[in-house]
Each structure stands twice: as C-alpha cells, then as structure tokens.
Design a protein around this motif. Structure first.
Motif, PDB file in Angstrom:
ATOM      1  N   LEU A   1       0.853  -1.180   0.000  1.00 23.07           N
ATOM      2  CA  LEU A   1       0.000   0.000   0.000  1.00 23.07           C
ATOM      3  C   LEU A   1       0.894   1.237   0.000  1.00 23.07           C
ATOM      4  N   LEU A   2       0.791   2.015  -1.055  1.00 24.34           N
ATOM      5  CA  LEU A   2       1.612   3.205  -1.197  1.00 24.34           C
ATOM      6  C   LEU A   2       0.729   4.444  -1.268  1.00 24.34           C
ATOM      7  N   GLU A   3       1.284   5.545  -0.829  1.00 26.01           N
ATOM      8  CA  GLU A   3       0.557   6.809  -0.816  1.00 26.01           C
ATOM      9  C   GLU A   3       1.019   7.683  -1.977  1.00 26.01           C
ATOM     10  N   ILE A   4       0.079   8.202  -2.734  1.00 25.98           N
ATOM     11  CA  ILE A   4       0.378   9.151  -3.803  1.00 25.98           C
ATOM     12  C   ILE A   4       0.035  10.548  -3.305  1.00 25.98           C
ATOM     13  N   GLN A   5       1.028  11.411  -3.246  1.00 23.08           N
ATOM     14  CA  GLN A   5       0.828  12.792  -2.826  1.00 23.08           C
ATOM     15  C   GLN A   5       1.026  13.727  -4.010  1.00 23.08           C
ATOM     16  N   THR A   6       0.121  14.684  -4.162  1.00 19.82           N
ATOM     17  CA  THR A   6       0.234  15.656  -5.246  1.00 19.82           C
ATOM     18  C   THR A   6       0.064  17.068  -4.699  1.00 19.82           C
ATOM     19  N   LEU A   7       0.651  18.013  -5.403  1.00 16.54           N
ATOM     20  CA  LEU A   7       0.565  19.425  -5.046  1.00 16.54           C
ATOM     21  C   LEU A   7       0.525  20.236  -6.334  1.00 16.54           C
ATOM     22  N   ILE A   8      -0.381  21.214  -6.384  1.00 14.87           N
ATOM     23  CA  ILE A   8      -0.525  22.087  -7.554  1.00 14.87           C
ATOM     24  C   ILE A   8      -0.378  23.523  -7.091  1.00 14.87           C
ATOM     25  N   THR A   9       0.502  24.271  -7.741  1.00 16.95           N
ATOM     26  CA  THR A   9       0.718  25.675  -7.404  1.00 16.95           C
ATOM     27  C   THR A   9       0.633  26.524  -8.667  1.00 16.95           C
ATOM     28  N   GLU A  10       0.473  27.824  -8.459  1.00 18.83           N
ATOM     29  CA  GLU A  10       0.433  28.744  -9.595  1.00 18.83           C
ATOM     30  C   GLU A  10       1.821  28.866 -10.201  1.00 18.83           C
ATOM     31  N   GLY A  11       1.913  28.626 -11.500  1.00 13.31           N
ATOM     32  CA  GLY A  11       3.190  28.715 -12.171  1.00 13.31           C
ATOM     33  C   GLY A  11       3.463  30.108 -12.711  1.00 13.31           C
ATOM     34  N   ASN A  12       4.650  30.276 -13.220  1.00 12.71           N
ATOM     35  CA  ASN A  12       5.020  31.542 -13.856  1.00 12.71           C
ATOM     36  C   ASN A  12       4.228  31.693 -15.144  1.00 12.71           C
TER      37      ASN A  12
ATOM     38  N   GLY B   1      -7.353  13.916 -17.395  1.00 16.81           N
ATOM     39  CA  GLY B   1      -8.091  14.727 -16.440  1.00 16.81           C
ATOM     40  C   GLY B   1      -8.604  16.019 -17.042  1.00 16.81           C
ATOM     41  N   GLU B   2      -7.809  16.629 -17.900  1.00 14.46           N
ATOM     42  CA  GLU B   2      -8.253  17.876 -18.555  1.00 14.46           C
ATOM     43  C   GLU B   2      -9.419  17.627 -19.500  1.00 14.46           C
ATOM     44  N   LYS B   3      -9.381  16.518 -20.218  1.00 12.93           N
ATOM     45  CA  LYS B   3     -10.415  16.220 -21.205  1.00 12.93           C
ATOM     46  C   LYS B   3     -11.683  15.689 -20.552  1.00 12.93           C
ATOM     47  N   ARG B   4     -11.568  14.854 -19.530  1.00 12.71           N
ATOM     48  CA  ARG B   4     -12.732  14.154 -18.971  1.00 12.71           C
ATOM     49  C   ARG B   4     -13.235  14.725 -17.653  1.00 12.71           C
ATOM     50  N   MET B   5     -12.379  15.474 -16.945  1.00  9.16           N
ATOM     51  CA  MET B   5     -12.779  15.946 -15.621  1.00  9.16           C
ATOM     52  C   MET B   5     -12.661  17.458 -15.460  1.00  9.16           C
ATOM     53  N   GLY B   6     -12.257  18.148 -16.509  1.00  6.77           N
ATOM     54  CA  GLY B   6     -12.153  19.600 -16.443  1.00  6.77           C
ATOM     55  C   GLY B   6     -11.000  20.104 -15.598  1.00  6.77           C
ATOM     56  N   ILE B   7      -9.948  19.299 -15.464  1.00  3.66           N
ATOM     57  CA  ILE B   7      -8.774  19.705 -14.684  1.00  3.66           C
ATOM     58  C   ILE B   7      -7.769  20.356 -15.631  1.00  3.66           C
ATOM     59  N   ASN B   8      -7.735  21.676 -15.674  1.00  3.42           N
ATOM     60  CA  ASN B   8      -6.848  22.394 -16.587  1.00  3.42           C
ATOM     61  C   ASN B   8      -5.559  22.758 -15.861  1.00  3.42           C
ATOM     62  N   LEU B   9      -4.494  22.058 -16.173  1.00  5.82           N
ATOM     63  CA  LEU B   9      -3.218  22.244 -15.493  1.00  5.82           C
ATOM     64  C   LEU B   9      -2.153  22.800 -16.431  1.00  5.82           C
ATOM     65  N   GLY B  10      -2.573  23.386 -17.541  1.00 10.88           N
ATOM     66  CA  GLY B  10      -1.612  23.843 -18.550  1.00 10.88           C
ATOM     67  C   GLY B  10      -0.632  24.871 -18.041  1.00 10.88           C
ATOM     68  N   THR B  11      -1.059  25.755 -17.125  1.00  8.00           N
ATOM     69  CA  THR B  11      -0.176  26.810 -16.618  1.00  8.00           C
ATOM     70  C   THR B  11       0.207  26.589 -15.155  1.00  8.00           C
ATOM     71  N   LYS B  12      -0.142  25.447 -14.598  1.00  9.36           N
ATOM     72  CA  LYS B  12       0.125  25.157 -13.187  1.00  9.36           C
ATOM     73  C   LYS B  12       1.424  24.362 -13.029  1.00  9.36           C
ATOM     74  N   ASP B  13       2.052  24.554 -11.887  1.00 10.82           N
ATOM     75  CA  ASP B  13       3.180  23.706 -11.504  1.00 10.82           C
ATOM     76  C   ASP B  13       2.641  22.487 -10.761  1.00 10.82           C
ATOM     77  N   VAL B  14       3.030  21.299 -11.196  1.00 15.54           N
ATOM     78  CA  VAL B  14       2.498  20.060 -10.634  1.00 15.54           C
ATOM     79  C   VAL B  14       3.646  19.264  -9.996  1.00 15.54           C
ATOM     80  N   PHE B  15       3.414  18.821  -8.768  1.00 13.48           N
ATOM     81  CA  PHE B  15       4.407  18.021  -8.035  1.00 13.48           C
ATOM     82  C   PHE B  15       3.745  16.724  -7.599  1.00 13.48           C
ATOM     83  N   VAL B  16       4.388  15.590  -7.897  1.00 11.69           N
ATOM     84  CA  VAL B  16       3.881  14.268  -7.528  1.00 11.69           C
ATOM     85  C   VAL B  16       4.985  13.529  -6.787  1.00 11.69           C
ATOM     86  N   ASN B  17       4.645  12.933  -5.652  1.00 10.86           N
ATOM     87  CA  ASN B  17       5.646  12.247  -4.833  1.00 10.86           C
ATOM     88  C   ASN B  17       5.069  10.958  -4.261  1.00 10.86           C
ATOM     89  N   ILE B  18       5.906   9.910  -4.267  1.00  7.87           N
ATOM     90  CA  ILE B  18       5.576   8.636  -3.615  1.00  7.87           C
ATOM     91  C   ILE B  18       6.513   8.499  -2.423  1.00  7.87           C
TER      92      ILE B  18
END
Length: 457
Positions: A308-319, A343-360
C-alpha cells in the motif's frame, strides 16, 4: 607461440576495436571502451578425431533419469528473503547482488551465510576485507558458527580448485571485481577478468550443485559494473537499494530463473544487523488525518506481494510567462503527463499553466498501471479542493477515453486493504464478476469510467 595484442573492449556490450573510440558503435554508450591485453596462441589447431560421438553420448542423460534431492531449496528463518528467491535457494544457483557502497550487502550476506550453515559448510571469500574485519562484523551481528569459514583470496583458479575439492553448500564471493584469472593478462576488474571469473564460478556451481552469492559493484549510473553478459550468465540478479537518512533497505529482484521477477523485500537497518519487515505496507503510509487533500492510497503489486503506497500531489500557480514545472518522484513522468491530459479532457482539470508536483513517499517507484485512478483522484482533489477520506483507496488502470480498465490480482489487493483497516475502495466495473464471488469487509464502489466517479463526489 603466444602473441600479445592490445584491444579496446566495450564494458556494456563486449564490442571489440583495435583503436579507442569515445562512443561504442554497437550499443551507442559513451566512454565505455577500455583497453585490454589479449594473449593468443598462434597456429593452434584442433586435432582430428578429438571429438567422438561416444564421448558426447556419455554426457547425455535422459530426463526421467535425473534425480533431485529432497531438500532442493535451502531455506532460512528470514521469510522475506526466501520469498524473494522464489521459495528458497536452489542448489547450484548463482546469484549476483549489487548495490551502492556501504548499503549493507556484506552484512546481509554474512547474516544469510549464518542461516545456511544448518545445511553444511559455508565459505565466505573476500577480496576486499581482511579476515579480522569480517570477524569484527560477525561479532557485531552475533554470529558464532563453526560451519562458517572465511577465506581471503583473489585468484579464481585457486578458488575453483579448492571449492571443487571441498564442495561446500554455499559460497559467497565479495566481490567479483577483485578476482583475477592467470589465463588472462588483464588486471582485475576489467570486463575480460570479470567474464573469466564468472565463467569459472558458474562452471563449478553447476558441476557440484554449489550455491554462489556474488557481490558486484555498480557504476555511477546505477548499472552493474563489468560486461553486460555478466547479468546473463548468472541465475538471478538482486539489487540492494536505500536512500541516505532512511532506516530501511529494499532488496529488489531484477532477474530470477527460479522465481518471480520484480519482487522486493524490505529490511530495516538495526544496530545488530538487518531485520526483515513483513508488514511493509505500514512503513509506506504516513500518519494521516481522517480526511486529506491531495493524498490517495493505492495497492500496488510488486512481483507477488501487494504494497500500500501513498500518492501525494501538489498544484501551485506557475510563472505565467515561463514553462510550468512537472516534478515527479516515484512515478513515471510520462504517465503523469497522460493522466493530466485525461483529467483535462474528462474531468475539467486544466493544469496547462500550473506547476504540478507528484511524490511517492518511502523511496519505492510505482510501475503498476493499477495506480492510475488513484493518481488522477489525487490530482483532482488538489485542483478542486475536495477532501478525500483516508480510509478509501483506489484501484484501476485508465484508458485515454476515460474508461477504467480491469486489473489483475484484485483479490490480493483487496485483502491487503482489509488487513490495514480500510473501509472502502474504488474498483473497475470489469472486476465485478470476479469480486462478487467472495466476501470482503470493504465497501466496493464499482466504476466504469470517470463520468461515474464525478457523479459520486
């Protein structure tokens, strides 16, 4: 008459060249050609009649006539180590163990050598440490056993003769890079010497049913030092991993002819040596509140065991005028890009200008596609600021159309979630027939696609 000539041999693929080149033309590796001196015998001819059909027939053995001993596998009290081997150490098996310097390879093998003494004599051959240094480590580990013998030797020809005569049950070579053969004029550690030494070890192991553990160094890129064929010559390749500052070590199976590949076992580094961690899932799940944002638990299959592993994500405003950051640790970065597009196509998650961080957390990398749904839910949680119950997990592989595909070994995943007290889990609708036949203490939430998930939140 002997003749000497200098050749440049690629340590990755074995390509030979009469002159040095910066890039190997065969495998494309840079800086992999090393100089070696080869000794050849001129005018050497094979005499006629040296090979007879009678001699060949004597070596042929009928499949039905081959007898196997009752204790075909040597087992220890360390269940995780035996599971990694595929149920125990097979007689005549040759295992290559690699890892960073100081990670604990010698400590692990010394402890396992002590375990195998119940089957007979065990010999630990070291070319890097003196006998007193090995004895000092053994005293710290609490090892006292008359069937465990130590030897300091680097001549593989002498080792071959002694092992053939003594016939111990298990032999440990620490390390293969320190051995040399008198049949080659190259220095120890070169691809030619490593190849010659390994050939002799494999030969004596198969002829006498003697098990060998070989310690191998790694390069700065994390690859096994020496010719690539070294990994093909042995029966199993294990990698010992661990990050600085962490108390546990990961033993991973990269190749195993007598067991499952991609297996891993977790050990904790204690003052008196390495200790196995059987319930390893608890060590990869951090302390969590009842509800969190951007954290999702996924049951991941590694070989035959579920973690069992934990997926952690963080989204911040990018430049706004710069390139958005995509920082990923423990997950395939290309797979995260695909999940973001879904996610952008099916769930409306627009991350084009966001900074995305994913960590296990924990240092284990996820390769199981069944973690797709959990990763996307974690991203959605942060983007829409939706809290997720930490007693709910997610299982499912995602297709580009947003469909949630069937996963394998669903029962093992659900049983692991049950064991750690989870209340519910999202699973693919395609697994319903397989799951409904059994009883679970979990609330099973079936999903065909991402549209159904959006309707439930």
């Amino acid at each position: 008459m002997k003749k000497e000539k200098s050749m440049y041999v690629c340590k990755e693929c074995g390509y030979k060249s009469i002159k040095w080149m910066g890039k190997c033309p065969n495998c494309g590796e840079w800086g992999s050609l090393e100089e070696e001196v080869e000794v050849t015998v001129a005018n050497k001819k094979i005499p006629k009649g040296s090979l007879s059909f009678q001699e060949i027939d004597e070596k042929l053995v009928s499949f039905d006539e081959i007898k196997m001993e009752e204790n075909f596998r040597y087992k220890t009290k360390v269940k995780e180590f035996d599971r990694l081997l595929g149920g125990g150490l097979v007689q005549g098996e040759v295992i290559l163990l690699t890892g960073n310097p100081g990670i604990g390879k010698s400590t692990l093998l010394l402890q396992m050598a002590n375990e195998y003494t119940e089957y007979g004599d065990i010999i630990y051959i070291s070319g890097e440490e003196s006998l007193s240094q090995i004895k000092s480590r053994g005293d710290r580990l609490g090892i006292k056993n008359k069937n465990l013998y130590l030897m300091s030797e680097t001549n593989v020809d002498k080792i071959y003769e002694y092992i053939s005569e003594r016939k111990p049950k298990v032999v440990i070579i620490d390390s293969i890079q320190t051995l040399y053969s008198e049949t080659s004029d190259s220095i120890a550690g070169t691809p030619t010497q490593i190849r010659e030494a390994t050939l002799k070890i494999v030969d004596v192991a198969k002829k006498n049913n003697i098990c060998f553990f070989i310690v191998g160094h790694i390069t700065k890129d994390g690859k096994v030092a020496g010719p690539k064929m070294l990994e093909h010559m042995v029966d199993a390749v294990f990698t010992f991993e661990g990050e600085e500052g962490l108390f546990y070590r990961i033993l991973r199976s990269e190749k195993n002819r007598f067991g499952s590949t991609n297996e891993l076992a977790i050990f904790s580094m204690e003052e008196d040596g390495l200790r196995e961690i059987q319930n390893s899932s608890e060590y990869f799940i951090s302390e969590r509140n009842e509800k969190n944002i951007g954290s999702m638990i996924v049951p991941v299959l590694e070989g035959t065991k579920v973690f069992l592993l934990e997926i952690q994500t963080l989204i911040t405003e990018g430049n706004p005028i710069g390139i958005p950051k995509r920082v990923v640790q423990g997950f395939d970065k290309n797979r995260i890009q695909i999940l973001m597009a879904i996610g952008e196509k099916r769930m409306g998650i627009n991350l084009g200008t966001k900074d995305v961080f994913v960590n296990i957390p924990g240092g284990i990398s996820i390769k199981d596609p069944a973690a797709d749904l959990g990763a996307l839910i974690s991203l959605m949680s942060v983007y829409k600021n939706v809290e997720i119950s930490q007693k709910i997990a997610a299982i499912g592989e995602l297709g580009l159309r947003g469909e949630i595909r069937k996963v394998f070994f669903i029962d093992k995943r659900l049983r692991e979630l049950e064991k750690l007290g989870f209340k519910g889990v999202y699973i693919p609708e395609a697994n319903r027939k397989e799951v409904e036949k059994k009883d679970y203490k979990l609330k099973l939430i079936y999903l065909k696609n991402l549209d159904e998930f959006l309707e439930r939140i």
